[in-house]
Design a protein around this motif. Structure first.
Motif, short mmCIF file in Angstrom:
data_model
loop_
_atom_site.label_atom_id
_atom_site.label_comp_id
_atom_site.label_asym_id
_atom_site.label_seq_id
_atom_site.Cartn_x
_atom_site.Cartn_y
_atom_site.Cartn_z
N GLY A 21 0.82 -1.21 0.00
CA GLY A 21 0.00 0.00 0.00
C GLY A 21 0.85 1.26 0.00
N VAL A 22 1.94 1.26 0.75
CA VAL A 22 2.86 2.41 0.77
C VAL A 22 3.48 2.58 -0.62
N ARG A 23 3.88 1.46 -1.24
CA ARG A 23 4.42 1.54 -2.61
C ARG A 23 3.38 2.12 -3.56
N LEU A 24 2.13 1.73 -3.39
CA LEU A 24 1.05 2.24 -4.24
C LEU A 24 0.84 3.74 -4.02
N LEU A 25 0.89 4.18 -2.77
CA LEU A 25 0.79 5.62 -2.48
C LEU A 25 1.94 6.39 -3.15
N GLU A 26 3.15 5.86 -3.06
CA GLU A 26 4.29 6.53 -3.69
C GLU A 26 4.13 6.58 -5.21
N ALA A 27 3.71 5.47 -5.79
CA ALA A 27 3.51 5.43 -7.24
C ALA A 27 2.41 6.40 -7.67
N ALA A 28 1.35 6.49 -6.89
CA ALA A 28 0.27 7.43 -7.19
C ALA A 28 0.78 8.86 -7.16
N ARG A 29 1.51 9.19 -6.11
CA ARG A 29 2.05 10.55 -5.99
C ARG A 29 3.01 10.87 -7.13
N ASN A 30 3.88 9.91 -7.46
CA ASN A 30 4.91 10.16 -8.47
C ASN A 30 4.38 10.18 -9.89
N SER A 31 3.19 9.64 -10.11
CA SER A 31 2.64 9.61 -11.46
C SER A 31 1.47 10.58 -11.66
N GLY A 32 1.23 11.42 -10.68
CA GLY A 32 0.22 12.46 -10.84
C GLY A 32 -1.21 12.03 -10.59
N VAL A 33 -1.41 10.89 -9.96
CA VAL A 33 -2.76 10.47 -9.58
C VAL A 33 -3.30 11.49 -8.59
N ARG A 34 -4.56 11.83 -8.70
CA ARG A 34 -5.12 12.88 -7.85
C ARG A 34 -5.84 12.35 -6.61
N TRP A 49 0.12 5.57 7.47
CA TRP A 49 0.90 6.18 6.40
C TRP A 49 0.08 7.17 5.57
N LEU A 50 -1.23 7.10 5.61
CA LEU A 50 -2.05 7.94 4.75
C LEU A 50 -1.79 9.44 4.93
N PRO A 51 -1.68 9.95 6.16
CA PRO A 51 -1.43 11.39 6.31
C PRO A 51 -0.11 11.85 5.70
N CYS A 52 0.85 10.96 5.56
CA CYS A 52 2.15 11.32 4.97
C CYS A 52 2.03 11.71 3.50
N PHE A 53 0.94 11.34 2.86
CA PHE A 53 0.74 11.62 1.44
C PHE A 53 -0.42 12.59 1.21
N ALA A 54 -1.02 13.07 2.27
CA ALA A 54 -2.24 13.89 2.15
C ALA A 54 -2.00 15.26 1.54
N ASP A 55 -0.77 15.76 1.56
CA ASP A 55 -0.51 17.05 0.93
C ASP A 55 -0.53 16.96 -0.58
N GLU A 56 -0.32 15.75 -1.11
CA GLU A 56 -0.21 15.59 -2.55
C GLU A 56 -1.36 14.79 -3.18
N LEU A 57 -2.11 14.09 -2.36
CA LEU A 57 -3.21 13.26 -2.86
C LEU A 57 -4.49 13.57 -2.08
N LYS A 58 -5.61 13.46 -2.75
CA LYS A 58 -6.90 13.49 -2.05
C LYS A 58 -7.11 12.07 -1.55
N ILE A 59 -7.18 11.90 -0.25
CA ILE A 59 -7.26 10.56 0.33
C ILE A 59 -8.57 10.39 1.08
N ASP A 60 -9.27 9.30 0.76
CA ASP A 60 -10.46 8.89 1.50
C ASP A 60 -10.17 7.53 2.10
N ASN A 61 -10.50 7.34 3.36
CA ASN A 61 -10.31 6.06 4.02
C ASN A 61 -11.69 5.47 4.32
N LEU A 62 -12.01 4.38 3.63
CA LEU A 62 -13.31 3.73 3.79
C LEU A 62 -13.17 2.57 4.76
N ARG A 63 -13.76 2.71 5.94
CA ARG A 63 -13.70 1.66 6.96
C ARG A 63 -14.86 0.70 6.71
N LEU A 64 -14.53 -0.49 6.20
CA LEU A 64 -15.54 -1.46 5.80
C LEU A 64 -15.91 -2.38 6.95
#
Length: 194
Positions: free
Chosen positions: A29-42, A68-83
């Motif tokens: 998941g952390v790798r996915l967050l980094e990849a999202a940030r680095n590739s311009g995913v919003r 780890w989610l708050p570490c990427f919140a400045d660059e991504l719009k993050i929603d956390n869905l608690r299922l």
């Protein structure tokens, strides 16, 4: 790509170590967050759990990724869905508690080993989860954490309330025979062995 919906996880239902469970639920998941940030995913939607970290190894590993989610919140719009505990078509004995429990009954297990059964869980149908994920994916964009969304019925019940030893509840008899559930206290970090 504008959005990533992160649904992958290991619930610890198969044989494995705590390390393997953690390795499947946090680092990818952390790798996915980094990849999202680095590739311009919003936007990044994370499928989390309603379980508190101390319930079991799965819940702890999901909690560790969530941190780890708050570490990427400045660059991504993050929603956390608690299922909640998901059930319904397409679920297998490895993808949810109710599916596992039904699988045990269907295979004819004479006794099903469970925890004390006092914990309360919010059970939610898979179609309701889908219905809640898609509106989040289409909500207006903005950077930073959007928040937490609980996805469940809103009516948690205990395992004992729907368990097989309670007449008149959801499951009482399966395949024409009585089913016995063995409720016992367990170490929450013990992984099930087969």
């Amino acid at each position: 790509m504008e959005s990533i919906i992160h649904l992958a996880c290991d619930q610890g239902r198969k044989e494995g170590t705590v390390y393997e469970l953690l390795s499947m639920n946090a680092p990818p998941g952390v790798r996915l967050l980094e990849a999202a940030r680095n590739s311009g995913v919003r936007r990044f939607l994370n499928a989390d759990t309603m379980l508190e970290a101390g319930v079991n190894a799965y819940a702890l590993s999901k909690n560790q990724f969530r941190q780890w989610l708050p570490c990427f919140a400045d660059e991504l719009k993050i929603d956390n869905l608690r299922l909640g505990n998901i059930f319904g078509p397409g679920r297998t004995r490895w993808t949810g508690f109710l599916s596992w429990l039904l699988g045990e009954w269907q295979r004819g297990a004479p006794t099903i080993e469970l925890t004390a059964g006092e914990q309360r869980r919010d059970f939610v149908h898979v179609s309701d989860v889908s219905s809640d994920i898609y509106p989040c994916a289409g909500a207006p964009f903005y950077r930073g954490p959007r928040g937490v969304c609980n996805v469940g019925s809103g009516n948690p019940i205990s395992v004992r309330e729907f368990g097989p030893n309670r007449p008149g509840r959801l499951f009482r008899r399966v395949r024409g025979r009585a089913v016995t559930a063995s409720f016992r206290r367990t170490d929450p970090y013990t992984l099930r062995r087969r």
